[in-house]
Write an enzyme that holds these catalytic residues in place. Structure first.
Site, PDB file in Angstrom:
ATOM      1  CG  PHE A 205      -2.120   1.635   0.642  1.00  0.00           C
ATOM      2  CD1 PHE A 205      -3.054   1.506   0.425  1.00  0.00           C
ATOM      3  CD2 PHE A 205      -1.436   2.571   1.812  1.00  0.00           C
ATOM      4  CE1 PHE A 205      -3.855   2.027   0.637  1.00  0.00           C
ATOM      5  CE2 PHE A 205      -2.070   3.770   1.732  1.00  0.00           C
ATOM      6  CZ  PHE A 205      -3.589   3.603   0.961  1.00  0.00           C
ATOM      7  CG  ASP A 314       5.901   3.852   2.021  1.00  0.00           C
ATOM      8  OD1 ASP A 314       5.143   4.569   2.685  1.00  0.00           O
ATOM      9  OD2 ASP A 314       4.721   4.089   0.491  1.00  0.00           O
ATOM     10  CB  THR A 369       0.317  26.265  -3.887  1.00  0.00           C
ATOM     11  OG1 THR A 369       0.014  25.591  -6.136  1.00  0.00           O
ATOM     12  CG2 THR A 369       0.140  27.152  -3.031  1.00  0.00           C
TER      13      THR A 369
END
Lengths: 487, 487
Positions: A205, A314, A369
């Site tokens: 996952f 991860d 951003t």
């Protein structure tokens, strides 16, 4: 599932175990107090109200976060619940840690929240300091640079973008994109838009964006109806426990998995769809708390290095201290650090560490951003201070050993209900006989005031905060045993 | 680019124009004050420090956010800069708005920051209220449900996931996925993993995840080296201004673009790679501030509806009041609302509104750990109160008209340097002769204390806060004219 309140130790109630200061709890209850079925009437009422404005089918119950403290949450109905799942492994110091609550007066925290910078263009004057104190101070050995992002998915997306850029830069002999690259990519044609892939694993996952779902194989409900990149998926070991009893079997699992990795890399290379990155979790958490051995990961790293592939670990769920080390991969004894390590959850902010050679030199390639948020760095800076001062990583190691010892005792008594006890630190799990039994056990435990997490098809995982200690462990094992007896 | 301080109106300096309360500025300067070249020595020093821990090639200068207020930011060197770009269009009420700063004492704000919920499973008891006050109170007409997310990319990713789920659910006659779907999707095979696509536009920008880059065509630097989904890209109109002078030309642009949309949908259908969603910005901002006419968007919506395609309007940059209406698409006079409207930036939190029929009924399909953050809802709740009370949407409409009037005067004087003046509210832009001139003009304006944004190849865009008013407008036009004279 029993909806009758079954546990009401002592004479305390939800209203008197919590002392509040300016509306926020400041002390931890001594035990769970269950007053209603969970979800109770108030939670059910709120769920109906929520449905009018926002989807809610996965909501379990509503939480009164002002009243929650430490390892205990208080739900909408006043039930006091010992929480070993902690918002899917994401609260490092428990609810409303006073030293984090105190940060609300810090001008850095206030201005970062209200006047949120576009970090890639106009960072705060204290940004480098915050990054140093919050993230570099806990960086895995050998990784000196970090990139902040908003969450784990954003971390993984940008880690693999970095890997693609690195792979293409290597192909160009270290040079930036050519004019031909820049022109062709606007039509998504070669050479600007390369046919590269990421290698993931069965049971993995890595997030729920389209690209991350393409390397996710934990549950069908995540993937169904969503188009995907055709990327290779290798086998991940499936061990039997205790490890020492099944050494030969488990070694064969490693070899089978590594062979599938080698084969997929080779076949993709033949098809000119090279694997540019391998992404792997230290513990496949969502998938069912499946572990790999240090030998497996060392060899995986070697395969990646031999093929010029970026090795991404991860650590979104495993990082931040709960594994008994700051980062789970530190227990693999790797000859050199992974190329990229991604994080989020307990790190409060998303992002990834990377080796110097993975630095992207051109502006606006790794950019958006917000790219994370400095309030999270202000909070993490303090959390790291507390984690170090209070030796919380060592605590997760010690408590984890005790947790597995307790579970093994239960395994000996109830061998058909609890088996394959395993873990690193408090990131501990066991398997049950089947999905129905697993779900029922979770429900009964919750009705007794203990929140645990499910994962995979038949597993139960513990993901407590770093402040989960002996008394919480004792209660956890007690309630779990009673829940088993109630099954 | 001139690095000499050129503007020092009045006698005020960076240190005396700002009054501070507990370390945070509480009043707005009356004009820019430039003390050093920008970036100044302090910014350059900080950039060097940043490079040691975090990539920095796109950093322009560092900002002292504690000293910044209203429409003015103060940089690391004490330069006071009138900011019409506002962190890439993302600060709704300017820097350190006192009513938002005051929220740091709100227990909801504090606990949401420190005890951050996994919103999809354990929401706050006040979550539905927060969603109602912050988001539903400003929902586009006809859209009654909202889904919160972390940022604009997460909003767009999940909006198109919702569109894919809707498309497949329609194919199944409204039913949830079959067992065959659930099994096949784990191998990414039909029917569980469908060959669906999203239609985007040349010049579009929808984010920087791999999937969002696949419908992004604004700049090569975003896309190069990154693998992409093979999704169709249609033409977007490219108008000449003033609109009334080029009516026929612009209508032909609409027709050409719409024809390309129809053709791509038809050809994809033939190839069994149906278009499931159209995603479009009201103003292609990053791409160069290109507009579409209301007629264009109305017809686009009709094409989507006729083909069972989800019509997604990406209002990440245009939403939240700066267009002169709360949502830019409200100016298109659509017969019914878009199916999905995505937002972020000025909305402070990412997410999307959707029509009731787009609700995903099964749990964990639209889900992730954080799914946005309630602190942002607490802040937005107050911001919305201020926006309504102070009539700020009407203000952006009025100020926008004056801004374009002023720019048109400059266009008349400098027709080779300023043309195609256009805009909705303060989301206003003009074109310059070429990239070099555009960049130089931005640099000179900044050296005079005015920050404006570039976009596309040759355009300049204004993206001020909603509190940008007559005095700021007057200074903006004055400094811009001086900058033009300096060119």
């Amino acid at each position: 599932m029993s909806h009758t309140p079954t546990l009401k130790l002592g004479r305390s109630t939800a209203t008197n175990v919590i002392r509040c200061l300016s509306g926020i709890a400041t002390s931890e209850p001594s035990q769970p107090v269950v007053l209603t079925p969970i979800p109770g009437p108030k939670s059910q009422e709120l769920k109906t109200a929520m449905a009018k404005v926002h989807q809610n089918p996965s909501v379990k119950f509503f939480v009164d976060y002002e009243k929650s403290f430490g390892n205990y949450l208080v739900d909408a109905d006043g039930n006091v619940i010992l929480d070993t799942f902690m918002q899917i492994s994401s609260i490092p110091l428990g609810y409303n840690h006073p030293e984090l609550v105190a940060l609300h007066k810090d001008p850095r925290f206030i201005t970062a929240a209200v006047s949120r910078p576009a970090l890639g263009s106009f960072p705060r004057t204290d940004f480098a300091d915050l990054v140093k104190n919050a993230l570099i101070s806990i960086a895995p050995k050998g990784l000196t640079h970090v990139q902040t992002m908003m969450d784990g998915t954003g971390a993984n997306e940008n880690a693999i973008k970095t890997a693609f850029i690195k792979y293409q830069t290597n192909r160009r002999g270290g040079k930036p994109p050519t004019t031909e690259d820049l022109i062709s990519c606007m039509n998504q044609e070669l050479p600007g838009t390369p046919h590269l892939s990421v290698l993931g694993f069965h049971g993995a996952f890595h997030g729920r964006s389209l690209a991350m779902l393409s390397v996710t194989r934990s549950k069908a409900v995540h993937k169904v109806d969503i188009p995907a990149f055709d990327w290779p998926i290798a086998l991940f070991p499936r061990y039997k426990y205790p490890l020492e009893k099944f050494e030969e079997y488990n070694r064969a699992e490693d070899e089978k998995a590594l062979k599938s990795v080698r084969d997929l890399i080779a076949s993709r290379k033949k098809e000119n769809r090279d694997v540019a990155a391998i992404i792997v979790e230290p513990i496949q958490s969502e998938g069912g708390d499946f572990h790999g051995s240090p030998e497996f990961f060392r060899e995986l790293q070697k395969i990646a290095a031999d093929n010029g592939i970026t090795f991404i670990v991860d650590e979104v769920q495993t990082g931040g201290g709960a594994s008994g080390t700051l980062w789970a991969h530190e227990q693999w004894d790797l000859p050199t650090s992974p190329d990229i390590v991604t994080f989020s959850k307990k790190a409060l902010i998303g992002g990834y560490y990377y080796k110097d050679e993975w630095k992207v030199n051109e502006p606006y390639r790794i950019y958006n951003t917000w790219m994370g948020e400095p309030t999270k760095l202000v909070t993490l800076e303090k959390a790291v201070e507390v984690i170090k001062r209070d030796n919380l990583v060592q605590k997760t190691k010690d408590v984890g050993i005790e947790l597995r010892r307790g579970l093994s005792v239960l395994e000996a008594i109830y061998p058909r209900l609890i088996f394959n006890v395993r873990g690193m630190g408090t990131l501990t799990a066991f398997d049950t006989s089947d999905t129905k039994t697993r779900d029922k056990l979770l429900d009964i435990a919750l009705a007794r005031g203990l929140q645990i997490g499910g994962c995979g098809d038949t597993s139960i995982r513990f993901r407590p905060a770093l402040i989960f200690d002996e008394p919480h462990l004792k209660l956890t094992l007690e309630i779990l045993e009673r829940a088993i007896k109630d099954l």
